[in-house]
Design a protein around this motif. Sequence first.
Motif, PDB file in Angstrom:
ATOM      1  N   UNK A 457     -26.589  88.173 -63.365  1.00 33.31           N
ATOM      2  CA  UNK A 457     -27.760  88.118 -64.233  1.00 33.31           C
ATOM      3  C   UNK A 457     -28.795  89.173 -63.848  1.00 33.31           C
ATOM      4  N   UNK A 458     -29.642  89.502 -64.819  1.00 34.48           N
ATOM      5  CA  UNK A 458     -30.733  90.451 -64.609  1.00 34.48           C
ATOM      6  C   UNK A 458     -32.037  89.709 -64.349  1.00 34.48           C
ATOM      7  N   UNK A 459     -32.896  90.312 -63.543  1.00 32.76           N
ATOM      8  CA  UNK A 459     -34.284  89.908 -63.418  1.00 32.76           C
ATOM      9  C   UNK A 459     -35.137  91.149 -63.656  1.00 32.76           C
ATOM     10  N   UNK A 460     -36.386  90.976 -64.058  1.00 35.97           N
ATOM     11  CA  UNK A 460     -37.277  92.132 -64.133  1.00 35.97           C
ATOM     12  C   UNK A 460     -37.687  92.575 -62.736  1.00 35.97           C
ATOM     13  N   UNK A 461     -38.163  91.617 -61.940  1.00 37.94           N
ATOM     14  CA  UNK A 461     -38.465  91.867 -60.523  1.00 37.94           C
ATOM     15  C   UNK A 461     -37.750  90.814 -59.688  1.00 37.94           C
ATOM     16  N   UNK A 462     -37.141  91.240 -58.601  1.00 39.53           N
ATOM     17  CA  UNK A 462     -36.478  90.307 -57.698  1.00 39.53           C
ATOM     18  C   UNK A 462     -37.130  90.401 -56.319  1.00 39.53           C
ATOM     19  N   UNK A 511     -21.993  91.876 -48.853  1.00 40.91           N
ATOM     20  CA  UNK A 511     -21.792  91.867 -50.306  1.00 40.91           C
ATOM     21  C   UNK A 511     -22.865  91.036 -50.996  1.00 40.91           C
ATOM     22  N   UNK A 512     -23.179  89.870 -50.418  1.00 44.83           N
ATOM     23  CA  UNK A 512     -24.188  88.999 -51.032  1.00 44.83           C
ATOM     24  C   UNK A 512     -25.556  89.678 -51.046  1.00 44.83           C
ATOM     25  N   UNK A 513     -25.903  90.388 -49.971  1.00 43.72           N
ATOM     26  CA  UNK A 513     -27.181  91.109 -49.901  1.00 43.72           C
ATOM     27  C   UNK A 513     -27.220  92.204 -50.971  1.00 43.72           C
ATOM     28  N   UNK A 514     -26.133  92.939 -51.113  1.00 43.89           N
ATOM     29  CA  UNK A 514     -26.046  94.008 -52.108  1.00 43.89           C
ATOM     30  C   UNK A 514     -26.251  93.467 -53.520  1.00 43.89           C
ATOM     31  N   UNK A 515     -25.629  92.330 -53.825  1.00 44.81           N
ATOM     32  CA  UNK A 515     -25.760  91.717 -55.142  1.00 44.81           C
ATOM     33  C   UNK A 515     -27.203  91.295 -55.392  1.00 44.81           C
ATOM     34  N   UNK A 516     -27.809  90.626 -54.407  1.00 42.05           N
ATOM     35  CA  UNK A 516     -29.196  90.168 -54.560  1.00 42.05           C
ATOM     36  C   UNK A 516     -30.152  91.340 -54.775  1.00 42.05           C
ATOM     37  N   UNK A 517     -29.969  92.407 -54.014  1.00 36.38           N
ATOM     38  CA  UNK A 517     -30.885  93.545 -54.100  1.00 36.38           C
ATOM     39  C   UNK A 517     -30.768  94.307 -55.412  1.00 36.38           C
ATOM     40  N   UNK A 518     -29.638  94.149 -56.120  1.00 33.67           N
ATOM     41  CA  UNK A 518     -29.428  94.889 -57.364  1.00 33.67           C
ATOM     42  C   UNK A 518     -29.660  94.038 -58.616  1.00 33.67           C
ATOM     43  N   UNK A 519     -30.420  92.947 -58.470  1.00 40.04           N
ATOM     44  CA  UNK A 519     -30.732  92.101 -59.628  1.00 40.04           C
ATOM     45  C   UNK A 519     -31.912  92.631 -60.436  1.00 40.04           C
ATOM     46  N   UNK A 520     -32.830  93.366 -59.812  1.00 41.82           N
ATOM     47  CA  UNK A 520     -34.088  93.730 -60.451  1.00 41.82           C
ATOM     48  C   UNK A 520     -34.008  94.963 -61.328  1.00 41.82           C
ATOM     49  N   UNK A 521     -34.508  94.851 -62.557  1.00 38.34           N
ATOM     50  CA  UNK A 521     -34.552  95.992 -63.469  1.00 38.34           C
ATOM     51  C   UNK A 521     -35.701  96.930 -63.100  1.00 38.34           C
ATOM     52  N   UNK A 522     -36.866  96.338 -62.822  1.00 34.60           N
ATOM     53  CA  UNK A 522     -38.083  97.125 -62.586  1.00 34.60           C
ATOM     54  C   UNK A 522     -38.471  97.239 -61.126  1.00 34.60           C
ATOM     55  N   UNK A 523     -37.995  96.313 -60.277  1.00 35.76           N
ATOM     56  CA  UNK A 523     -38.425  96.390 -58.896  1.00 35.76           C
ATOM     57  C   UNK A 523     -37.708  95.438 -57.961  1.00 35.76           C
TER      58      UNK A 523
END
Length: 545
Positions: A457-462, A511-523
Motif C-alpha cells: 500500500x501507499x502512504x503520503x508520508x510514512x 527486507x521488512x525495513x526496505x518495504x516500510x521505508x518505501x511506503x511514502x509518496x511524499x516523505x
Amino acid sequence: MSAIEILSWPFKQESINQINNTEQYLNYPVIYVLNGNKEAYIGETVYFKNRMKAHLKARKNIDQINLIKHEEFNRSATFHLETKLINYFLGDEKYTLQNKSKTASDFTHNYFNKPYYDQQLFKELWQKLHEQKLVDHELHVIENKDIFKLSPFKELSIEQQDLKENVLEFCEKHVQANTGQYGSLLVIEGEAGVGKSVVLSSIFNTIQERKSEASSKFYKTNNYLVVHHEEMLKTYRDIARQVKHLSVSSFEKPTTLINRLDKKNEKVDVVLVDEAHLLLTKPDNFNSFKYNNHLEELLKRAKVVIVIYDQDQVLKFKSLWGLAKLEEMKKLSYRSEVYPLTNQFRMKANDEVINWINNFKSKVLSPLPHDDEYELKVFKTLKEMHVAIKHKNDKFGLSRVVSTFDYLHKKDGGTYYVTESNGEYKLPWNSTGGTKAWAEQNGTINEVGSIYTIQGFDLNYVGVVLGPSVQYDAVKGEIVIDTSLYMDKGAYTGMDGIKNVNEAKEKIVLNSINILMKRGIKGLYIYASNEALRNKLLEYQETGE
C-alpha cells in the motif's frame, strides 16, 4: 473563460427526440454520465444523439442522462477526461460502474494544453458533479483510497502498457495450447513502487471483460487473481464490488483456491498472483496448506500463471524464495518468460534518496541526501515524529506511523505497544480487523502499523520506527541486525533446509525495513529506538544539510 455546463434529461427516447438539432454540442466533443439508483456509465462522443439512441437500446438500470460540455473541449481532452472520470467514480464508490476498459484508455497521449484539462478543468468538473450530487466525495479523499490507486482503469506508462500487451499475448497463446501437467509461467519482476499491482489489476480486468466475448480466446474461461495478503485481498474485492463485470469470488487467497479446486477436482484457465514473494514454499498446517509450494500447486491447476515477484520483499522462512527455487518453477512450467519493471512510481524522490534507502538495506549508513520534492527526516523522539505525521495527515491525509516487528513483549491490558526508548511515550501497535484497509481507518492515525498491515500500500508520508533489533556498531561503522530481538516468530518458522539460518533471518529483517521505508509518496520520517543508531542518523542528518 467559459465554464463547465451539465445538462440533464430522463433516460428516455422522448428526451432525445426533444433536443433541438441545431444545438452545437450534437456534433462537438462532449462527455456524458448515465446513472441510475445504483449503477453508472461514463462515456465521450462527438455524435451525442446517436450515441444516446444506442445506449437506450442496450443499457439497463439507468434513469438519467447527464451531458457535460465546455466550449474548449477537443477530442483528445474528452478522451482523457472520460478515463479520469471513470477512475474517480470508482474511488467515489457511489455507483457500480458498467464501464469496461474499452471505454477507458490504458494510455492517454500528450496533447496541447493537457495540464489545463487534467488539473484546472477537471477540478471544476468534479465540483459541478459534486454540486449536482452525482458524486459524494472530494477529490483528495478519493486520491487517498487504495481502490483508486489500484483501479483497473488507471492510465499506464508506456513501460506498463508494453507489459500488459505482452502478458495478454502470452495468456492468449497458452490458455488454448497448454495440455501439460504444469501451466505456463510468466514472472513480472520489480522492486517496491514500480507499479506492478496496478498493471496486474488492469490485466485481470481486461481478461474478465473478454471472457464474455465470443471472438476472444478468453471466451468462457475461468480465471482468478490471488494474493496471500489479507489487506490487499480486501482492496481487490472492494474494487470488484464497484465494477459490474468483476466478481468478488474471482479474488482469493492461494490456499483457499487450491483447496477449493481439489474438492471439485477442477482446473482453471488463468491465475494472476500479486505479491508472489509471499507465497508459501513449505507446508503450513495452521493455514490448511498441506503441499510444499504454493506456486507449484497453482501451476498444476491452471493453464497459465502470471506472478508479480520481488526477491527483496520476502518476509518469512516458509515463503523464502530464492533464484534457484524460482528457476525450478520455470523449468517445471510448460513455457516460461520473465518481464522486468524498473521505473519508480510511488516515491516522488530523486535517485539519491532511493539509493540511500537501498544502502540502508545493505547495512550501510551515509549522510542524508536532500530532495526538494521529497522529505527525508530523522527525529529525536517517537512523540515528535508522531506529531509530525499527524500534521501531515491533517494536511494531505493517508499518513501513518509503522514499525519493525519488535514489540510483542510490550503487552499492556491485551494491547501491544511501541514505546519510546525512555518509556515516556507509547502507541498501540499492530491492530487488525475492520472492513477497510488499516491505513484508511481514521483511528489508526494514533496507532503504529506493522509490515503486514502496510505491505503493498501507499502512504503520503510514512513514519518508520526502527525497533531494538536495528542497531549501530560505531567501531565497524555499520548497521547491525540483532535477529533475536525481531519478534515475528512466524517469520522464523520452517528453517529446515535453509543453509545459513542467521543470514536468512537478517535478510528477512532488512527486507521488512526496505518495504516500510518505501511506503511514502511524499516523505519518509525515521525514529530509531537504538540510541547509537539514532545519534548517528541525527549526525548524518546535520551533515547532509
